[in-house]
Every structure is written in C-alpha cells, then in structure tokens.
Design a protein around this motif. Structure first.
Motif, short mmCIF file in Angstrom:
data_model
loop_
_atom_site.label_atom_id
_atom_site.label_comp_id
_atom_site.label_asym_id
_atom_site.label_seq_id
_atom_site.Cartn_x
_atom_site.Cartn_y
_atom_site.Cartn_z
N LEU A 45 0.83 -1.22 0.00
CA LEU A 45 0.00 0.00 0.00
C LEU A 45 0.86 1.26 0.00
O LEU A 45 0.54 2.24 -0.70
CB LEU A 45 -0.95 -0.01 1.19
N LEU A 46 1.94 1.24 0.76
CA LEU A 46 2.84 2.40 0.77
C LEU A 46 3.52 2.59 -0.59
O LEU A 46 3.72 3.73 -1.03
CB LEU A 46 3.88 2.25 1.88
N LEU A 47 3.86 1.50 -1.26
CA LEU A 47 4.44 1.60 -2.60
C LEU A 47 3.45 2.20 -3.60
O LEU A 47 3.82 3.03 -4.43
CB LEU A 47 4.91 0.23 -3.09
N VAL A 48 2.20 1.78 -3.51
CA VAL A 48 1.17 2.33 -4.39
C VAL A 48 0.97 3.82 -4.10
O VAL A 48 0.87 4.64 -5.02
CB VAL A 48 -0.15 1.54 -4.25
N ALA A 49 0.93 4.19 -2.82
CA ALA A 49 0.76 5.60 -2.46
C ALA A 49 1.95 6.43 -2.93
O ALA A 49 1.77 7.55 -3.45
CB ALA A 49 0.61 5.73 -0.94
N THR A 50 3.14 5.90 -2.81
CA THR A 50 4.34 6.61 -3.28
C THR A 50 4.30 6.79 -4.79
O THR A 50 4.61 7.86 -5.31
CB THR A 50 5.60 5.84 -2.86
N ALA A 51 3.91 5.75 -5.51
CA ALA A 51 3.82 5.84 -6.97
C ALA A 51 2.76 6.86 -7.38
O ALA A 51 2.96 7.66 -8.30
CB ALA A 51 3.50 4.48 -7.56
N PHE A 52 1.64 6.84 -6.68
CA PHE A 52 0.57 7.80 -6.98
C PHE A 52 1.05 9.24 -6.76
O PHE A 52 0.86 10.10 -7.61
CB PHE A 52 -0.65 7.50 -6.11
N LEU A 53 1.68 9.47 -5.62
CA LEU A 53 2.17 10.82 -5.34
C LEU A 53 3.27 11.23 -6.32
O LEU A 53 3.38 12.40 -6.69
CB LEU A 53 2.68 10.91 -3.90
#
Length: 59
Positions: A45-53
């Motif tokens: 989830l943190l990887l997805v959030a980082t990619a999104f940001l």
C-alpha cells in the motif's frame, strides 16, 4: 517489521518438521504468517501511495 514478524518461523518450522503436522504445530505457524502478511500488505500500500504521489506531483 516484516523481519521482526517473520522471525519466529524458523523455530516453528523446525518443530513442525520434528513433530509432524498437527494443529499444535501448524496453528502458531499460521498466526505468524498472518501477522507477517499484514506487514507485507502495508508495504504494498505504501508503494502504491508513493507511486501515486510521484505521478501527480502535488508540490
């Protein structure tokens, strides 16, 4: 945290190999795997959030 949660697996697997498959040996191993799986999902989830940001570049 994945390493910390997964640390008891070694002795639990050793016990499973020595004593064989039973609820007494497999249930603690299952609980350890479940706790570890939670941390793996947190990382995903943190990887997805980082990619999104990184893609929307809010700042």
């Amino acid at each position: 945290m994945i390493d910390v949660a997964f640390k008891p697996v070694g002795p639990q697997l050793g016990k499973l190999i020595a004593e064989g498959s039973s609820d007494e040996t497999e249930i603690p191993l299952l609980h350890t795997m479940d706790r570890t799986r939670i941390w793996v999902w947190v990382v995903y989830l943190l990887l997805v959030a980082t990619a999104f940001l990184g893609n929307i570049k809010p700042f």
